[in-house]
Design a protein around this motif. Structure first.
Motif, PDB file in Angstrom:
ATOM      1  N   VAL A  26      36.937  31.945   5.847  1.00 44.22           N
ATOM      2  CA  VAL A  26      38.195  32.110   5.137  1.00 44.22           C
ATOM      3  C   VAL A  26      38.615  33.566   5.295  1.00 44.22           C
ATOM      4  O   VAL A  26      37.848  34.479   4.963  1.00 44.22           O
ATOM      5  CB  VAL A  26      38.049  31.766   3.640  1.00 44.22           C
ATOM      6  N   ILE A 323      40.428  29.611   8.123  1.00 42.03           N
ATOM      7  CA  ILE A 323      41.459  29.402   7.112  1.00 42.03           C
ATOM      8  C   ILE A 323      41.979  30.748   6.630  1.00 42.03           C
ATOM      9  O   ILE A 323      41.184  31.632   6.309  1.00 42.03           O
ATOM     10  CB  ILE A 323      40.884  28.612   5.921  1.00 42.03           C
ATOM     11  N   THR A 325      44.413  32.907   3.800  1.00 46.29           N
ATOM     12  CA  THR A 325      44.991  32.805   2.464  1.00 46.29           C
ATOM     13  C   THR A 325      45.234  34.202   1.904  1.00 46.29           C
ATOM     14  O   THR A 325      44.550  35.158   2.297  1.00 46.29           O
ATOM     15  CB  THR A 325      44.075  32.008   1.512  1.00 46.29           C
ATOM     16  N   LEU A 331      40.426  28.403  -4.650  1.00 47.78           N
ATOM     17  CA  LEU A 331      39.210  28.150  -3.885  1.00 47.78           C
ATOM     18  C   LEU A 331      38.147  27.425  -4.708  1.00 47.78           C
ATOM     19  O   LEU A 331      37.433  26.562  -4.201  1.00 47.78           O
ATOM     20  CB  LEU A 331      38.657  29.477  -3.351  1.00 47.78           C
ATOM     21  N   ILE A 337      35.560  24.238   1.092  1.00 50.85           N
ATOM     22  CA  ILE A 337      35.948  25.575   1.522  1.00 50.85           C
ATOM     23  C   ILE A 337      35.026  26.630   0.932  1.00 50.85           C
ATOM     24  O   ILE A 337      34.761  27.661   1.554  1.00 50.85           O
ATOM     25  CB  ILE A 337      37.414  25.858   1.134  1.00 50.85           C
ATOM     26  N   ARG A 342      33.541  34.494   3.951  1.00 41.41           N
ATOM     27  CA  ARG A 342      34.823  35.097   3.583  1.00 41.41           C
ATOM     28  C   ARG A 342      34.934  36.475   4.216  1.00 41.41           C
ATOM     29  O   ARG A 342      34.031  37.307   4.103  1.00 41.41           O
ATOM     30  CB  ARG A 342      34.942  35.210   2.060  1.00 41.41           C
TER      31      ARG A 342
END
Length: 353
Positions: A26, A323, A325, A331, A337, A342
């Motif tokens: 992410v 992904i 964001t 989340l 996810i 991250r």
């Protein structure tokens, strides 16, 4: 799928080096920090395609006259460099002379973004691009025929715009258009046939409702392209442009039997856009022989928790997912996810959170 990514003078990045977790990541950050550009770079490395522009020169960082992308994907070290002289491509240090040879053993990609709503609301050109991106990944004949078709179409249109009688020259280009246009039509028909059950299943799964999504391929020239050209000859001469052929095809989308662009609600349209991209991924997996990388650009903030979880549950478990964001408020509600690494993207750098 993708274990490393390195950028040089690409978009806003002077340089960037990311080690990619097997499951994906992410990418978190404010707007205009380069999150989408990282997804775009992955797409370029794998498919030599940008979902954001057809002008490769615009991908270079401001002030630079070239860009480079490198990384290890599907256990191959791949390198892409672009300058005013065109592409320079390497795979495992072996020079690839053209884009076709670079792509012949490359990976597969599905791009999902908020702009996908235009698949439902927008013009036929957007839906043709959807089919083109899928066809080009699955079939070298599609890439070859689309390239030759476009060149012949451009030449025919130039002759028509002159307004003088150039029947013999136009006829010679029409032979090329018929040959390669027929290939495109046949492959598109097979693609839509293969997509239909996957899209219908995804619509049901993500909506959680009994919504019937149907796809129908609409070839602009009908079943016989040569005959359609003959019938359109007077009209094309009057309009000074080619009006028959795959460049005018469309993909009809219906929800519960009604035209989606006119009758689908906002929520139904968002779900349909997701369903079309999920179907694309399933068909790539089925016919391409490998899982694609899923690139999801800032789509989760627009979905309710039910649809977010349904979407993630519908994605192949083993597929790598990237992904983007701007925030993580949603989340905690999205189980799958939360398992991904991250990376915080800020001021040209990527840091593990």
């Amino acid at each position: 799928m993708l274990s490393s990514l390195r950028l040089l003078d690409f978009r806003c990045f002077a340089s960037l080096d990311i080690e990619a977790p097997p499951a994906g990541a992410v990418l978190i950050g404010e707007n205009a920090q380069g999150k989408t550009s990282i997804l775009e770079a992955i797409c370029m490395l794998v498919r030599l395609h940008s979902p954001r522009t057809h002008r490769m020169a615009t991908l270079s960082r401001f002030g630079a006259d070239q860009f480079g992308i490198a990384g290890t994907s599907w256990s191959q070290e791949r390198r892409v460099r672009y300058s005013r002289d065109g592409f320079r491509l390497r795979v495992d240090e072996e020079k690839r002379p053209n884009q076709s040879t670079y792509l012949e053993d490359g990976g597969l990609v599905v791009w999902m973004g908020n702009e996908d709503l235009e698949l439902i609301r927008g013009s036929g050109e957007i839906r043709r691009r959807y089919l083109d991106f899928l066809g080009a990944q699955l079939d070298p004949a599609y890439r070859r025929s689309w390239s030759r078709y476009r060149r012949a179409l451009r030449a025919k249109n130039l002759l028509l715009k002159e307004g003088r009688t150039r029947d013999a020259e136009i006829a010679s280009y029409e032979e090329i258009l018929v040959e390669h246009g027929t290939v495109l039509m046949e492959i598109r028909a097979r693609l839509v046939e293969g997509l239909s059950p996957f899209a219908a299943a995804a619509q049901l799964a993500i909506s959680g409702k009994d919504e019937k999504l149907t796809l129908n391929y609409l070839p602009a020239s009908g079943p016989d392209m040569r005959q359609s050209m003959l019938q359109a000859k007077e009209r094309e001469t009057r309009l000074r442009q080619a009006v028959v052929g795959p460049h005018r095809d469309d993909l009809e989308l219906r929800i519960n039997g009604m035209p989606a662009g006119d009758f689908a609600s906002e929520g139904q349209q968002r779900t349909m856009a997701l369903a079309l991209k999920l179907a694309q991924g399933r068909l790539l997996e089925q016919r391409g022989g490998k899982l694609p990388i899923y690139l999801l650009d800032d789509i989760f903030g627009e979905l309710d928790p039910l649809r977010r979880n349904a979407l993630m549950n519908h994605l192949p478990t083993d597929a790598q997912k990237w992904i983007t964001t701007t925030h993580l408020d949603w989340l905690r509600e999205t189980q799958e996810i939360s398992k991904l690494a991250r990376l915080v993207i800020s001021q040209g750098s990527a840091k593990t959170q």
